[in-house]
Design a protein around this motif. Sequence first.
Motif, PDB file in Angstrom:
ATOM      1  N   GLY A 318      86.560 113.953  70.299  1.00  0.00           N
ATOM      2  CA  GLY A 318      86.723 115.184  71.073  1.00  0.00           C
ATOM      3  C   GLY A 318      88.018 115.914  70.781  1.00  0.00           C
ATOM      4  O   GLY A 318      88.918 115.376  70.127  1.00  0.00           O
ATOM      5  N   PRO A 319      88.091 117.179  71.230  1.00  0.00           N
ATOM      6  CA  PRO A 319      87.160 117.795  72.187  1.00  0.00           C
ATOM      7  C   PRO A 319      85.881 118.309  71.529  1.00  0.00           C
ATOM      8  O   PRO A 319      85.925 118.982  70.504  1.00  0.00           O
ATOM      9  CB  PRO A 319      87.970 118.964  72.758  1.00  0.00           C
ATOM     10  CG  PRO A 319      88.908 119.344  71.632  1.00  0.00           C
ATOM     11  CD  PRO A 319      89.241 118.054  70.932  1.00  0.00           C
ATOM     12  N   ASN A 321      82.072 120.046  72.864  1.00  0.00           N
ATOM     13  CA  ASN A 321      81.180 120.512  73.925  1.00  0.00           C
ATOM     14  C   ASN A 321      79.734 120.445  73.478  1.00  0.00           C
ATOM     15  O   ASN A 321      79.427 120.485  72.278  1.00  0.00           O
ATOM     16  CB  ASN A 321      81.501 121.961  74.316  1.00  0.00           C
ATOM     17  CG  ASN A 321      82.851 122.096  74.977  1.00  0.00           C
ATOM     18  OD1 ASN A 321      83.400 121.147  75.529  1.00  0.00           O
ATOM     19  ND2 ASN A 321      83.410 123.301  74.919  1.00  0.00           N
ATOM     20  N   THR A 326      78.994 122.979  78.065  1.00  0.00           N
ATOM     21  CA  THR A 326      79.511 121.953  78.970  1.00  0.00           C
ATOM     22  C   THR A 326      80.263 120.893  78.171  1.00  0.00           C
ATOM     23  O   THR A 326      79.862 120.532  77.070  1.00  0.00           O
ATOM     24  CB  THR A 326      78.373 121.284  79.761  1.00  0.00           C
ATOM     25  OG1 THR A 326      77.447 120.686  78.827  1.00  0.00           O
ATOM     26  CG2 THR A 326      77.640 122.313  80.606  1.00  0.00           C
ATOM     27  N   PRO A 327      81.356 120.381  78.721  1.00  0.00           N
ATOM     28  CA  PRO A 327      82.140 119.378  78.004  1.00  0.00           C
ATOM     29  C   PRO A 327      81.335 118.097  77.762  1.00  0.00           C
ATOM     30  O   PRO A 327      80.576 117.653  78.629  1.00  0.00           O
ATOM     31  CB  PRO A 327      83.324 119.109  78.938  1.00  0.00           C
ATOM     32  CG  PRO A 327      83.405 120.318  79.816  1.00  0.00           C
ATOM     33  CD  PRO A 327      81.989 120.762  80.001  1.00  0.00           C
ATOM     34  N   TRP A 328      81.524 117.539  76.591  1.00  0.00           N
ATOM     35  CA  TRP A 328      80.904 116.248  76.277  1.00  0.00           C
ATOM     36  C   TRP A 328      81.990 115.190  76.042  1.00  0.00           C
ATOM     37  O   TRP A 328      82.038 114.190  76.730  1.00  0.00           O
ATOM     38  CB  TRP A 328      79.998 116.365  75.048  1.00  0.00           C
ATOM     39  CG  TRP A 328      79.387 115.054  74.632  1.00  0.00           C
ATOM     40  CD1 TRP A 328      78.824 114.129  75.451  1.00  0.00           C
ATOM     41  CD2 TRP A 328      79.290 114.534  73.300  1.00  0.00           C
ATOM     42  NE1 TRP A 328      78.365 113.045  74.713  1.00  0.00           N
ATOM     43  CE2 TRP A 328      78.630 113.269  73.396  1.00  0.00           C
ATOM     44  CE3 TRP A 328      79.661 114.999  72.042  1.00  0.00           C
ATOM     45  CZ2 TRP A 328      78.365 112.476  72.269  1.00  0.00           C
ATOM     46  CZ3 TRP A 328      79.387 114.226  70.930  1.00  0.00           C
ATOM     47  CH2 TRP A 328      78.761 112.982  71.045  1.00  0.00           C
ATOM     48  N   LEU A 329      82.894 115.462  75.111  1.00  0.00           N
ATOM     49  CA  LEU A 329      83.990 114.546  74.828  1.00  0.00           C
ATOM     50  C   LEU A 329      85.320 115.263  75.060  1.00  0.00           C
ATOM     51  O   LEU A 329      85.516 116.384  74.569  1.00  0.00           O
ATOM     52  CB  LEU A 329      83.936 114.052  73.379  1.00  0.00           C
ATOM     53  CG  LEU A 329      82.713 113.215  72.973  1.00  0.00           C
ATOM     54  CD1 LEU A 329      82.751 112.913  71.480  1.00  0.00           C
ATOM     55  CD2 LEU A 329      82.638 111.920  73.782  1.00  0.00           C
ATOM     56  N   ALA A 330      86.198 114.612  75.786  1.00  0.00           N
ATOM     57  CA  ALA A 330      87.529 115.177  76.015  1.00  0.00           C
ATOM     58  C   ALA A 330      88.378 115.038  74.754  1.00  0.00           C
ATOM     59  O   ALA A 330      88.018 114.325  73.814  1.00  0.00           O
ATOM     60  CB  ALA A 330      88.198 114.464  77.191  1.00  0.00           C
ATOM     61  N   ASP A 331      89.500 115.712  74.745  1.00  0.00           N
ATOM     62  CA  ASP A 331      90.404 115.672  73.593  1.00  0.00           C
ATOM     63  C   ASP A 331      90.780 114.220  73.275  1.00  0.00           C
ATOM     64  O   ASP A 331      91.290 113.487  74.126  1.00  0.00           O
ATOM     65  CB  ASP A 331      91.663 116.479  73.906  1.00  0.00           C
ATOM     66  CG  ASP A 331      92.545 116.671  72.682  1.00  0.00           C
ATOM     67  OD1 ASP A 331      92.077 116.401  71.558  1.00  0.00           O
ATOM     68  OD2 ASP A 331      93.706 117.087  72.847  1.00  0.00           O
ATOM     69  N   GLU A 333      88.812 111.738  72.820  1.00  0.00           N
ATOM     70  CA  GLU A 333      87.806 110.765  73.236  1.00  0.00           C
ATOM     71  C   GLU A 333      86.790 110.562  72.114  1.00  0.00           C
ATOM     72  O   GLU A 333      86.362 111.518  71.457  1.00  0.00           O
ATOM     73  CB  GLU A 333      87.092 111.249  74.493  1.00  0.00           C
ATOM     74  CG  GLU A 333      86.059 110.272  75.046  1.00  0.00           C
ATOM     75  CD  GLU A 333      85.350 110.812  76.270  1.00  0.00           C
ATOM     76  OE1 GLU A 333      84.526 110.075  76.857  1.00  0.00           O
ATOM     77  OE2 GLU A 333      85.610 111.979  76.653  1.00  0.00           O
TER      78      GLU A 333
END
Length: 356
Positions: A318-319, A321, A326-331, A333
């Motif tokens: 990530g990040p 989306n 919509t978010p899937w993986l954060a920075d 992650e």
Amino acid sequence: MSFKKLLTAGVLGATLAAPVFADTTKVGFVYIGPVGDHGWTYTHDLARIALEEEFGDAIETSYVENVAYGADAERVMTQMALSGTDLIFATSFGYGPDMNTVAARFPNVAFEHATGYIQETDNVSLYNARFYEGRAVIGHIAGKMTQTNKVGYIASFPIPEVIMGINSAYLHAKAVNPDVEFNVVWAYSWYDPAQEAAAAEALIEQGADIIMQHTDSTAPLTVAQDAGIFAFGQASDMSAFAPQSHLTGILDVWAPYYIERVQAVIDGTWEAGDVWHGIVDGMVGFAPFSDTIPEDVRAEAEDMIAAIAAGEYHPFTGPINKQDGTPWLADGEVASDGDLLTMDFYVEGITSDIPN
């Protein structure tokens, strides 16, 4: 010694101490396509041949090609088991229900399912390759080399493995070329040269100057060469079919795994498992890079391969989306294997729809 003979000897040995004699281990392969597809089935059959070269007269291999999912697959695997086959490799995603049904009836036969996820008995093992790692690399190359900013992607079936590959290639093309677009055409077949050629022609008409494929024939490459554009091969080195257009391709390298598993059956140490190997394991490789790939792009691709192999980089970091924003993986992650193996969505930026 065969897996079946070992189990039988183990039971007898408990009461009669019966001697155990070596015999020929029989290994069967169930193929979704023809051995001459130069793609997925071809590479599995190359591994079968490698088994014969490795073990010689100690094994006997057989295969049935063009086996449809469902009743045909169940019939073929049942016939193999009844004929004394000790180890059966079913080499396509859709064979899962069929293999598990047959395996339940033949507990003394070892079964291996490529790209599978259903494991209902102790004699079914699963194995897969992290092809998304290879598609990240060719996505990077495509993003760097496209002149029209349009990449065409010929997909087979909308299953997680294929969706995962599209997303991986797109993310890495987009990372180096913010203007890149992916157009996806679904062939609904693993091997259909006419359909794949028509898909390539349609993508070229839409402006694609680079073609990717998750199908198994060489037809898209020959169409690309006739049109004077670039393309990537699939599963094996397809450069001979389009030497001016072929940039590289992901190689499916099954032989080491097959040799290991057959040896385990011979030794009587085979156990069901669930493995997902990648570049570092040698199951995912690359066809030779074309000289048309600029030197700096080649170096970047090789650096990515090395970083993935070293565990320093994961293609789904990530990040990131989902397609709807919509978010899937954060920075920072990293996607879990479970998330990847159930992927049913596109990432943000891909405008195509996934068919039901």
